[in-house]
Design a protein around this motif. Structure first.
Motif, PDB file in Angstrom:
ATOM      1  N   ALA A   1      38.898  -4.491 -25.697  1.00 11.74           N
ATOM      2  CA  ALA A   1      38.918  -4.570 -27.159  1.00 11.74           C
ATOM      3  C   ALA A   1      39.745  -5.767 -27.601  1.00 11.74           C
ATOM      4  CB  ALA A   1      39.495  -3.290 -27.745  1.00 11.74           C
ATOM      5  N   ARG A   2      39.483  -6.207 -28.833  1.00  8.13           N
ATOM      6  CA  ARG A   2      40.262  -7.301 -29.409  1.00  8.13           C
ATOM      7  C   ARG A   2      40.327  -7.128 -30.916  1.00  8.13           C
ATOM      8  NH1 ARG A   2      37.019 -11.185 -31.835  1.00  8.13           N
ATOM      9  NH2 ARG A   2      34.796 -10.979 -31.342  1.00  8.13           N
ATOM     10  N   ALA A   3      41.308  -7.772 -31.494  1.00  6.49           N
ATOM     11  CA  ALA A   3      41.446  -7.769 -32.945  1.00  6.49           C
ATOM     12  C   ALA A   3      40.541  -8.835 -33.535  1.00  6.49           C
ATOM     13  CB  ALA A   3      42.887  -8.037 -33.330  1.00  6.49           C
ATOM     14  N   LYS A   4      39.940  -8.513 -34.651  1.00  5.44           N
ATOM     15  CA  LYS A   4      39.137  -9.470 -35.403  1.00  5.44           C
ATOM     16  C   LYS A   4      39.620  -9.378 -36.847  1.00  5.44           C
ATOM     17  CE  LYS A   4      34.377 -10.902 -35.974  1.00  5.44           C
ATOM     18  NZ  LYS A   4      32.984 -10.643 -35.606  1.00  5.44           N
ATOM     19  N   MET A   5      39.788 -10.525 -37.484  1.00  4.56           N
ATOM     20  CA  MET A   5      40.340 -10.555 -38.830  1.00  4.56           C
ATOM     21  C   MET A   5      39.231 -10.712 -39.869  1.00  4.56           C
ATOM     22  SD  MET A   5      43.412 -10.071 -38.029  1.00  4.56           S
ATOM     23  CE  MET A   5      44.181 -10.192 -39.618  1.00  4.56           C
ATOM     24  N   TYR A   6      39.323  -9.934 -40.959  1.00  3.59           N
ATOM     25  CA  TYR A   6      38.419 -10.017 -42.100  1.00  3.59           C
ATOM     26  C   TYR A   6      39.268 -10.120 -43.360  1.00  3.59           C
ATOM     27  CZ  TYR A   6      34.674  -8.675 -38.982  1.00  3.59           C
ATOM     28  OH  TYR A   6      33.785  -8.657 -37.955  1.00  3.59           O
ATOM     29  N   ASP A   7      39.218 -11.270 -43.995  1.00  6.94           N
ATOM     30  CA  ASP A   7      40.000 -11.516 -45.218  1.00  6.94           C
ATOM     31  C   ASP A   7      41.473 -11.174 -45.025  1.00  6.94           C
ATOM     32  OD1 ASP A   7      37.794 -12.453 -46.653  1.00  6.94           O
ATOM     33  OD2 ASP A   7      37.260 -10.440 -47.335  1.00  6.94           O
ATOM     34  N   GLY A   8      41.999 -11.437 -43.839  1.00  5.19           N
ATOM     35  CA  GLY A   8      43.408 -11.205 -43.561  1.00  5.19           C
ATOM     36  C   GLY A   8      43.745  -9.817 -43.044  1.00  5.19           C
ATOM     37  N   TYR A   9      42.747  -8.953 -42.907  1.00  5.43           N
ATOM     38  CA  TYR A   9      42.976  -7.588 -42.428  1.00  5.43           C
ATOM     39  C   TYR A   9      42.343  -7.397 -41.056  1.00  5.43           C
ATOM     40  CZ  TYR A   9      44.540  -6.635 -47.124  1.00  5.43           C
ATOM     41  OH  TYR A   9      45.224  -6.662 -48.313  1.00  5.43           O
ATOM     42  N   LEU A  10      43.003  -6.615 -40.221  1.00  7.22           N
ATOM     43  CA  LEU A  10      42.618  -6.429 -38.834  1.00  7.22           C
ATOM     44  C   LEU A  10      41.534  -5.367 -38.668  1.00  7.22           C
ATOM     45  CD1 LEU A  10      45.071  -6.377 -35.952  1.00  7.22           C
ATOM     46  CD2 LEU A  10      43.590  -4.409 -36.196  1.00  7.22           C
ATOM     47  N   ARG A  11      40.567  -5.668 -37.822  1.00  7.23           N
ATOM     48  CA  ARG A  11      39.563  -4.712 -37.375  1.00  7.23           C
ATOM     49  C   ARG A  11      39.541  -4.775 -35.854  1.00  7.23           C
ATOM     50  NH1 ARG A  11      40.299  -3.612 -41.883  1.00  7.23           N
ATOM     51  NH2 ARG A  11      38.781  -3.302 -43.534  1.00  7.23           N
ATOM     52  N   LEU A  12      39.272  -3.656 -35.221  1.00  6.68           N
ATOM     53  CA  LEU A  12      39.208  -3.588 -33.770  1.00  6.68           C
ATOM     54  C   LEU A  12      37.746  -3.618 -33.349  1.00  6.68           C
ATOM     55  CD1 LEU A  12      41.187  -3.279 -31.399  1.00  6.68           C
ATOM     56  CD2 LEU A  12      40.867  -0.819 -31.560  1.00  6.68           C
ATOM     57  N   VAL A  13      37.407  -4.531 -32.435  1.00  8.23           N
ATOM     58  CA  VAL A  13      36.031  -4.670 -31.954  1.00  8.23           C
ATOM     59  C   VAL A  13      36.032  -4.770 -30.434  1.00  8.23           C
ATOM     60  CG1 VAL A  13      35.238  -5.820 -34.062  1.00  8.23           C
ATOM     61  CG2 VAL A  13      36.027  -7.195 -32.150  1.00  8.23           C
ATOM     62  N   SER A  14      34.868  -4.548 -29.854  1.00 10.67           N
ATOM     63  CA  SER A  14      34.678  -4.730 -28.422  1.00 10.67           C
ATOM     64  C   SER A  14      33.283  -5.303 -28.228  1.00 10.67           C
ATOM     65  CB  SER A  14      34.805  -3.397 -27.683  1.00 10.67           C
ATOM     66  OG  SER A  14      34.547  -3.549 -26.312  1.00 10.67           O
TER      67      SER A  14
ATOM     68  N   ALA B   1      47.405   0.080 -38.993  1.00 13.62           N
ATOM     69  CA  ALA B   1      47.331  -1.304 -38.515  1.00 13.62           C
ATOM     70  C   ALA B   1      46.324  -2.125 -39.303  1.00 13.62           C
ATOM     71  CB  ALA B   1      46.973  -1.317 -37.031  1.00 13.62           C
ATOM     72  N   SER B   2      45.330  -1.492 -39.885  1.00 11.62           N
ATOM     73  CA  SER B   2      44.290  -2.216 -40.607  1.00 11.62           C
ATOM     74  C   SER B   2      44.618  -2.431 -42.083  1.00 11.62           C
ATOM     75  CB  SER B   2      42.953  -1.492 -40.476  1.00 11.62           C
ATOM     76  OG  SER B   2      42.514  -1.538 -39.135  1.00 11.62           O
ATOM     77  N   SER B   3      45.730  -1.899 -42.559  1.00  8.80           N
ATOM     78  CA  SER B   3      46.088  -2.101 -43.968  1.00  8.80           C
ATOM     79  C   SER B   3      47.103  -3.226 -44.152  1.00  8.80           C
ATOM     80  CB  SER B   3      46.644  -0.813 -44.573  1.00  8.80           C
ATOM     81  OG  SER B   3      47.926  -0.531 -44.032  1.00  8.80           O
ATOM     82  N   VAL B   4      47.572  -3.782 -43.051  1.00  9.48           N
ATOM     83  CA  VAL B   4      48.547  -4.872 -43.113  1.00  9.48           C
ATOM     84  C   VAL B   4      47.811  -6.183 -43.385  1.00  9.48           C
ATOM     85  CG1 VAL B   4      50.283  -6.164 -41.820  1.00  9.48           C
ATOM     86  CG2 VAL B   4      50.088  -3.688 -41.515  1.00  9.48           C
ATOM     87  N   LEU B   5      48.271  -6.923 -44.373  1.00 13.69           N
ATOM     88  CA  LEU B   5      47.701  -8.238 -44.670  1.00 13.69           C
ATOM     89  C   LEU B   5      48.428  -9.272 -43.824  1.00 13.69           C
ATOM     90  CD1 LEU B   5      45.816 -10.002 -46.371  1.00 13.69           C
ATOM     91  CD2 LEU B   5      47.615 -10.120 -48.104  1.00 13.69           C
TER      92      LEU B   5
END
Length: 127
Positions: free
Chosen positions: A80-93, A115-119
């Motif tokens: 898995a890795r973090a992916k950023m959308y408009d400054g917010y984190l999403r987890l993808v694989s 973790a996904s609400s942090v800008l």
């Protein structure tokens, strides 16, 4: 999946998180949309709220990946890795490597740390 695998707690996710293994319980399907495609096949994207003992985060899934995640079940996501959308984190694989697991003791989801609400800006939390 080996019991020796170290799982990264969701509360420790950062924009630099990559090639990690996370264990989580799917809490809710937040949104699912169909995207227009340039081919006859229409694509789907969904976001799931997931949690573990340390916090919660959002996992993004596409097309047939969506059908593999089931609300209420526990999974291990590898690579898995973090992916950023408009400054917010999403987890993808990608490729999507998720395995349903059974635990002797159910995960107690902690919702105070999201973790996904942090800008984030330039790798630094600003919110």
């Amino acid at each position: 999946m080996s019991e020796q695998t170290k799982h990264t707690p969701l509360s420790l996710l950062t924009p630099y998180s990559a090639d990690i293994s996370v264990r989580f319980k799917v809490v809710d399907l937040l949104v699912q949309v169909k995207l227009p495609a340039h081919t006859p096949k229409q694509h789907r994207v969904a976001e799931f709220l997931v949690g573990d003992e340390s916090g919660i985060a959002i996992v993004q899934a596409k097309d047939d990946q969506i059908d593999r995640l089931v609300v209420g079940e526990t999974f291990v996501m590898s690579h898995a890795r973090a992916k950023m959308y408009d400054g917010y984190l999403r987890l993808v694989s990608d490729p999507f490597q998720v395995e349903s697991i059974a635990l002797e003791t159910p995960l107690e989801i902690q919702t105070q740390t999201d973790a996904s609400s942090v800008l984030w800006e330039y790798g630094t939390p600003i919110q």
